[in-house]
Design an enzyme around this catalytic site. Structure first.
Site, short mmCIF file in Angstrom:
data_model
loop_
_atom_site.label_atom_id
_atom_site.label_comp_id
_atom_site.label_asym_id
_atom_site.label_seq_id
_atom_site.Cartn_x
_atom_site.Cartn_y
_atom_site.Cartn_z
N GLU A 298 3.32 12.17 5.30
CA GLU A 298 4.70 11.95 4.84
C GLU A 298 5.37 13.25 4.46
O GLU A 298 5.29 13.67 3.30
CB GLU A 298 4.71 11.00 3.63
CG GLU A 298 4.29 9.59 3.96
CD GLU A 298 4.39 8.65 2.76
OE1 GLU A 298 4.64 9.12 1.63
OE2 GLU A 298 4.23 7.44 2.96
N GLU B 256 1.62 3.03 7.45
CA GLU B 256 1.32 2.75 6.04
C GLU B 256 2.42 1.87 5.45
O GLU B 256 3.60 2.12 5.66
CB GLU B 256 1.24 4.07 5.25
CG GLU B 256 0.82 3.88 3.81
CD GLU B 256 0.84 5.19 3.00
OE1 GLU B 256 0.22 6.19 3.43
OE2 GLU B 256 1.49 5.19 1.95
C1 IDC Z 1 -1.20 7.09 -3.70
C2 IDC Z 1 -2.44 6.32 -4.15
C3 IDC Z 1 -2.80 6.74 -5.55
C4 IDC Z 1 -3.00 8.26 -5.58
C5 IDC Z 1 -1.74 8.95 -5.06
C6 IDC Z 1 -1.94 10.45 -4.96
O1 IDC Z 1 -2.18 4.94 -4.06
O2 IDC Z 1 -3.98 6.10 -5.98
O3 IDC Z 1 -3.24 8.67 -6.90
O4 IDC Z 1 -1.44 8.47 -3.77
O5 IDC Z 1 -0.76 11.11 -5.12
C7 IDC Z 1 2.48 7.04 -0.16
C8 IDC Z 1 1.38 7.96 0.22
C9 IDC Z 1 0.07 7.57 -0.40
C10 IDC Z 1 0.28 7.05 -1.82
C11 IDC Z 1 1.11 5.77 -1.73
C12 IDC Z 1 1.36 5.12 -3.09
O6 IDC Z 1 1.25 8.11 1.62
O7 IDC Z 1 -0.78 8.69 -0.40
O8 IDC Z 1 -0.99 6.75 -2.36
N1 IDC Z 1 2.38 6.08 -1.08
O9 IDC Z 1 2.06 5.98 -3.92
N2 IDC Z 1 3.70 7.03 0.32
C13 IDC Z 1 4.42 6.08 -0.31
C14 IDC Z 1 3.58 5.46 -1.21
#
Ligand code: IDC
Length: 345
Positions: free
Chosen positions: A181, A268
């Protein structure tokens, strides 16, 4: 007479209730094996290609892949095991697994030690082998996030994808997601220039594999990518959403990208807030899935873990690493599981 009539109506109703499968509660049973008839997803679809805006199978028929993403591989390596993947394939009915390898967070590929890097590569290799054995598609995801611009670790990315594509060139089931992203002030032009290098690097080893490119603003700007797409074949563009945060306006962006003929892959999504936690919005989630189904856009749900956050598919009390029962699933997990199963029953 009146009594007999009542009894027979009762018996008829009881008979219908017991015999009509739609009325029966179905606890965790294997997916109907009829159409699947032991055919794995890879046997069903073969080598994938992109034709126009669609992902297509080896005969040119549109394919909509459905799957699950791991959490960060360094955080939760325990879910990379064959039984887990088999549970997801046979019980949940998934066709693709996404391996989220963070680049900058928590022992990420670019910020962790050489030991971490080797462990991550070994884990990916194990995962690809399990997917080969189970006939599942697998996405190798270069999971940038806090490193908001993929050009920050471009060199490391190029050497990573060179070695991956070399190793997996003969594997029809491997897809590459070259940057999760892009965010912050990263522009589509910057992503494009990064993507061109990765595409060249991968294509030198593997002329066919599907390559998914992230789009700016956490993969919401597929419409901007559609105005200036990349050149080349078998390229797709990522679009991500979290149903509690992203609603109509974001669906419009996706619709606009689709209308422009862009091949989109939802690599995702979550049914909670973009933070990965907070409120779950099932009504909005259903709206999203209806839109994706209408256009046969592939999708992958975030995330296979028991982390105490709303997007995790397992309850935090569940320590099993495969063979989960419905009662082991979180609210998100239950919704995703039911949604995937309903489509197949
Ligand atoms: C989140 C995980 C969380 C972790 C975090 C790290 O759910 O446990 O601590 O990342 O920064 C995304 C991302 C994905 C995120 C997820 C939710 O690709 O890595 O995971 N998210 O925030 N994009 C939108 C949402």
């Amino acid at each position: 007479m009146h009594f007999l009539k009542k009894i027979s109506i009762f018996l008829l109703a009881a008979f219908l209730f017991l015999t009509m499968p739609a009325f029966r509660l179905q606890p965790f049973q294997p997916m109907q094996q009829t159409t699947a008839a032991a055919k794995t997803p890879l046997e069903r679809y073969g080598r994938l290609n992109v034709s126009g805006s669609s992902l297509v199978d080896s005969s040119g028929n549109p394919v909509q892949l459905k799957g699950i993403s791991t959490h960060g591989l360094s955080w939760y390596p325990q879910y990379v095991n064959k039984k887990a993947f088999q549970t997801l394939r046979d019980q949940w009915g998934i066709e693709v697994i996404r391996l989220a390898m963070y680049t900058a967070e928590y022992n990420g590929y670019c910020t962790g030690s050489a030991k971490n890097r080797n462990e991550l590569k070994a884990l990916i290799d194990k995962a690809v082998q399990y997917c080969d054995q189970l006939g599942l598609y697998v996405i190798i995801d270069w999971h940038i996030l806090s490193d908001s611009n993929p050009n920050i670790y471009k060199k490391q990315a190029a050497s990573f994808f060179k070695s991956m594509a070399k190793k997996y060139a003969g594997h029809k089931n491997v897809l590459y997601e070259i940057c999760n992203e892009p965010n912050g002030d990263t522009t589509w032009n910057q992503v494009k220039s990064y993507a061109q290098t990765m595409i060249r690097t991968i294509r030198r080893q593997d002329p066919h594999a599907i390559i998914i490119t992230g789009t700016p603003t956490w993969c919401q700007d597929a419409d901007i990518a559609a105005a200036s797409p990349l050149k080349g074949s078998n390229l797709m563009y990522a679009f991500h959403f979290y149903a509690s945060t992203h609603t109509d306006d974001y669906r419009k962006k996706l619709q606009s990208a689709i209308d422009s003929g862009l091949p989109v892959f939802v690599s995702e999504f979550g049914i909670c807030e973009a933070s990965g936690s907070g409120t779950i919005n099932k009504a909005e989630a259903s709206r999203w899935i209806r839109l994706l189904d209408k256009h046969q856009v592939s999708y992958v749900a975030w995330n296979l873990s028991n982390k105490d956050e709303a997007s995790a598919l397992l309850k935090s009390s569940c320590t099993k690493t495969s063979g989960w029962k419905r009662s082991d699933l979180s609210e998100t997990g239950t919704w995703i599981y039911d949604m995937l199963r309903k489509r197949r029953l």
